[in-house]
Design a protein around this motif. Structure first.
Motif, PDB file in Angstrom:
ATOM      1  N   LYS A 220      22.645 -28.411   1.690  1.00 57.10           N
ATOM      2  CA  LYS A 220      21.232 -28.152   1.142  1.00 57.10           C
ATOM      3  C   LYS A 220      21.412 -26.766   1.555  1.00 57.10           C
ATOM      4  N   LEU A 221      21.644 -25.728   0.999  1.00 54.40           N
ATOM      5  CA  LEU A 221      21.743 -24.466   0.654  1.00 54.40           C
ATOM      6  C   LEU A 221      21.266 -23.570   1.111  1.00 54.40           C
ATOM      7  N   LYS A 222      20.966 -22.623   1.867  1.00 55.72           N
ATOM      8  CA  LYS A 222      19.975 -21.267   1.554  1.00 55.72           C
ATOM      9  C   LYS A 222      20.634 -20.004   0.488  1.00 55.72           C
ATOM     10  N   ASN A 223      19.718 -19.388  -0.074  1.00 57.05           N
ATOM     11  CA  ASN A 223      20.027 -18.458  -0.824  1.00 57.05           C
ATOM     12  C   ASN A 223      20.135 -17.571  -0.440  1.00 57.05           C
ATOM     13  N   TRP A 224      21.920 -17.051   0.403  1.00 59.44           N
ATOM     14  CA  TRP A 224      21.456 -15.861   1.045  1.00 59.44           C
ATOM     15  C   TRP A 224      21.907 -13.863  -0.063  1.00 59.44           C
ATOM     16  N   SER A 225      21.262 -13.906   0.048  1.00 59.31           N
ATOM     17  CA  SER A 225      21.196 -12.610  -0.886  1.00 59.31           C
ATOM     18  C   SER A 225      21.233 -11.016   0.096  1.00 59.31           C
ATOM     19  N   ILE A 226      22.251  -9.860  -0.814  1.00 63.13           N
ATOM     20  CA  ILE A 226      22.280  -8.530   0.182  1.00 63.13           C
ATOM     21  C   ILE A 226      20.830  -7.924   0.079  1.00 63.13           C
ATOM     22  N   CYS A 227      20.070  -8.484  -0.776  1.00 61.19           N
ATOM     23  CA  CYS A 227      18.475  -7.712  -0.183  1.00 61.19           C
ATOM     24  C   CYS A 227      17.378  -8.809  -0.918  1.00 61.19           C
ATOM     25  N   ASN A 228      16.573  -8.908   0.172  1.00 66.78           N
ATOM     26  CA  ASN A 228      15.200  -9.674  -1.350  1.00 66.78           C
ATOM     27  C   ASN A 228      13.873  -8.535  -1.051  1.00 66.78           C
ATOM     28  N   LEU A 229      14.435  -8.929  -2.653  1.00 66.05           N
ATOM     29  CA  LEU A 229      13.575  -7.684  -3.325  1.00 66.05           C
ATOM     30  C   LEU A 229      11.874  -7.908  -2.352  1.00 66.05           C
ATOM     31  N   THR A 230      12.244  -8.970  -2.854  1.00 60.91           N
ATOM     32  CA  THR A 230      10.656  -9.625  -2.953  1.00 60.91           C
ATOM     33  C   THR A 230       9.516  -8.709  -1.351  1.00 60.91           C
ATOM     34  N   VAL A 231      10.582  -8.913  -0.833  1.00 66.35           N
ATOM     35  CA  VAL A 231      10.163  -8.410   1.119  1.00 66.35           C
ATOM     36  C   VAL A 231       9.527  -6.357   0.966  1.00 66.35           C
ATOM     37  N   PHE A 232       9.679  -6.357   0.206  1.00 66.14           N
ATOM     38  CA  PHE A 232       9.196  -4.759  -0.402  1.00 66.14           C
ATOM     39  C   PHE A 232       8.208  -4.567  -0.905  1.00 66.14           C
ATOM     40  N   ASP A 233       7.764  -5.894  -1.818  1.00 69.20           N
ATOM     41  CA  ASP A 233       6.884  -5.213  -3.284  1.00 69.20           C
ATOM     42  C   ASP A 233       5.572  -4.928  -2.339  1.00 69.20           C
ATOM     43  N   ASN A 234       5.011  -5.335  -1.615  1.00 67.12           N
ATOM     44  CA  ASN A 234       3.726  -4.899  -1.170  1.00 67.12           C
ATOM     45  C   ASN A 234       4.088  -4.581   0.447  1.00 67.12           C
ATOM     46  N   TRP A 235       4.849  -3.576   0.989  1.00 68.49           N
ATOM     47  CA  TRP A 235       4.979  -3.015   1.792  1.00 68.49           C
ATOM     48  C   TRP A 235       3.640  -2.404   2.611  1.00 68.49           C
ATOM     49  N   ALA A 236       3.209  -2.641   3.342  1.00 64.45           N
ATOM     50  CA  ALA A 236       1.875  -2.535   3.765  1.00 64.45           C
ATOM     51  C   ALA A 236       1.716  -0.809   4.181  1.00 64.45           C
ATOM     52  N   ASP A 237       2.602  -0.456   5.439  1.00 65.34           N
ATOM     53  CA  ASP A 237       2.365   0.768   6.187  1.00 65.34           C
ATOM     54  C   ASP A 237       4.089   1.048   6.834  1.00 65.34           C
ATOM     55  N   SER A 238       4.362   2.084   5.643  1.00 62.65           N
ATOM     56  CA  SER A 238       5.538   3.326   6.620  1.00 62.65           C
ATOM     57  C   SER A 238       4.913   4.725   7.596  1.00 62.65           C
ATOM     58  N   LYS A 239       4.592   4.851   8.342  1.00 55.37           N
ATOM     59  CA  LYS A 239       4.566   6.335   9.291  1.00 55.37           C
ATOM     60  C   LYS A 239       5.687   7.406   8.018  1.00 55.37           C
ATOM     61  N   PRO A 240       5.169   7.882   7.716  1.00 52.95           N
ATOM     62  CA  PRO A 240       5.712   9.290   7.548  1.00 52.95           C
ATOM     63  C   PRO A 240       6.045   9.974   7.836  1.00 52.95           C
ATOM     64  N   SER A 241       6.296  10.019   9.130  1.00 56.81           N
ATOM     65  CA  SER A 241       7.108  10.870  10.475  1.00 56.81           C
ATOM     66  C   SER A 241       7.394   9.519  11.630  1.00 56.81           C
ATOM     67  N   VAL A 242       8.558   9.789  12.205  1.00 55.22           N
ATOM     68  CA  VAL A 242       8.692   9.419  13.312  1.00 55.22           C
ATOM     69  C   VAL A 242       8.234  10.452  14.801  1.00 55.22           C
ATOM     70  N   LEU A 243       7.927  11.105  14.498  1.00 56.99           N
ATOM     71  CA  LEU A 243       8.803  12.423  14.669  1.00 56.99           C
ATOM     72  C   LEU A 243       7.742  12.189  16.409  1.00 56.99           C
ATOM     73  N   PRO A 244       6.301  12.086  16.298  1.00 57.79           N
ATOM     74  CA  PRO A 244       5.597  12.126  17.970  1.00 57.79           C
ATOM     75  C   PRO A 244       5.830  11.081  18.566  1.00 57.79           C
ATOM     76  N   ILE A 245       6.491  10.137  18.190  1.00 60.19           N
ATOM     77  CA  ILE A 245       6.612   8.730  18.235  1.00 60.19           C
ATOM     78  C   ILE A 245       8.309   9.914  19.978  1.00 60.19           C
ATOM     79  N   TYR A 246       9.837  10.270  18.837  1.00 61.31           N
ATOM     80  CA  TYR A 246      10.586  10.886  19.615  1.00 61.31           C
ATOM     81  C   TYR A 246       9.510  11.948  20.807  1.00 61.31           C
ATOM     82  N   LYS A 247       8.294  12.459  20.762  1.00 61.49           N
ATOM     83  CA  LYS A 247       8.356  13.428  21.677  1.00 61.49           C
ATOM     84  C   LYS A 247       7.401  11.927  22.568  1.00 61.49           C
TER      85      LYS A 247
END
Length: 343
Positions: A220-247
């Motif tokens: 009973k195999l899993k279906n492996w794909s190079i990219c799971n498109l559905t993961v990014f359909d409802n991406w809740a948050d993405s920091k515009p910049s991580v430069l403050p974290i660098y500091k």
């Protein structure tokens, strides 16, 4: 070395709680990765006193510093102390405005788009503004850049594209890379062999491979794909910049190295240079070549708190293009030594 599939839903990773996919985003990913690390160190307690490093490429340019910040903060309150010493990031998405400026300027400077297109974008796009994409001329100019990049491999300007059942040059690939021309999205992995994605898909869907990796019983195999498109359909948050974290991490004394393959158009070397310049860090060692096996592998500069290195002739996933010099750089990073600046 631990290789973590992140976020849930990519590769063979999964969740028993389907509602998790409604909450996916940078914050969820960082917290999930931290919980994994905490439980791993509890299970394998012999490693708790080992020095710990985090490395990643592309969109992990946000994942890695976000996780490092979480570890740094939780070390003060958690019963588990993770001895985080440094982070290493390749062709990393860092600051959205700088990433977009670098992508456009790199495409123009490498003759992917015309002077006219570059001028339109320069005149109409304010990448620092939240309303950038409401400007029709700006959006059309950027769409022209992406249109031209569909003709080649955006991750490796000077290598061929796969002509047989290609996943890396498909329209689906472009949809994942850019969503409504407004957000940087995690990339589909590519490599020096333009058909590498196809090989990987075939390999990871083999019954014997899945059984060996303990992800299925081989029947009973899993279906492996190079990219799971559905993961990014409802991406809740993405920091515009991580430069403050660098500091913040620089002030905490963490070792931070950033490297760029200089033939990548997706998160090009210009994007990274623009982002690092925005930090305004003093320079400890000026720009100079670094060598491996008596050849120039690239150039590097040491800032006060960050080391930046390029890889000459490497695309987005640098170790695929330059495995030997990548291993050398990795070794110098772990040993906290400067890259060799003499043959």
């Amino acid at each position: 070395m631990l290789f973590l599939e992140s976020p849930i839903g990519v590769g063979f990773s999964y969740t028993s709680n389907g509602r998790d996919f409604d909450n996916l985003g940078d914050e969820f990913t960082a917290n999930d990765a931290y919980e994994f690390l905490k439980n791993w160190f509890l299970k394998f307690s012999a490693y708790q006193k080992r020095a710990f490093y985090i490395a990643g490429e592309s969109y992990a340019g946000k994942y890695v510093p976000e996780l490092a910040e979480l570890i740094h903060d939780r070390n003060n309150i958690s019963s588990i102390y993770i001895d985080l010493k440094g982070i290493l990031m390749g062709n990393p998405e860092t600051s959205d405005p700088d990433d977009w400026r670098g992508l456009v300027d790199y495409a123009w400077s490498h003759a992917v788009v015309s002077d006219e297109t570059h001028k339109i974008i320069g005149d109409t796009c304010d990448f620092d503004s939240d309303n950038t994409w409401s400007n029709t001329e700006c959006s059309q100019g950027v769409d022209e850049v992406l249109k031209q990049y569909k003709e080649i491999d955006i991750y490796s300007l000077y290598t061929a594209v796969c002509m047989a059942n290609s996943t890396s040059n498909s329209s689906g690939s472009m949809e994942v890379m850019f969503k409504s021309s407004s957000k940087m999205m995690p990339r589909i992995m590519g490599g020096y062999d333009p058909c590498l994605d196809d090989y990987a898909t075939t390999y990871y869907n083999r019954p014997d491979v899945q059984k060996a990796l303990h992800v299925s019983d081989g029947i009973k195999l899993k279906n492996w794909s190079i990219c799971n498109l559905t993961v990014f359909d409802n991406w809740a948050d993405s920091k515009p910049s991580v430069l403050p974290i660098y500091k913040k991490l620089i002030a905490a004394g963490l070792r931070i190295w950033v490297y760029s393959g200089d033939t990548d158009g997706r998160v090009p070397v210009l994007s990274t240079r623009y982002s690092l310049n925005a930090l305004g860090l003093p320079i400890d060692k000026p720009w100079r070549p670094w060598y491996h096996e008596r050849q120039v592998s690239g150039w590097y500069q040491e800032y006060k708190g960050v080391t930046f290195a390029t890889f000459r002739g490497a695309g987005h996933a640098v170790p695929i293009f330059k495995p030997s010099s990548s291993l050398a750089m990795f070794t110098y990073f772990l040993q906290s030594e400067s890259l060799p600046s003499a043959r």
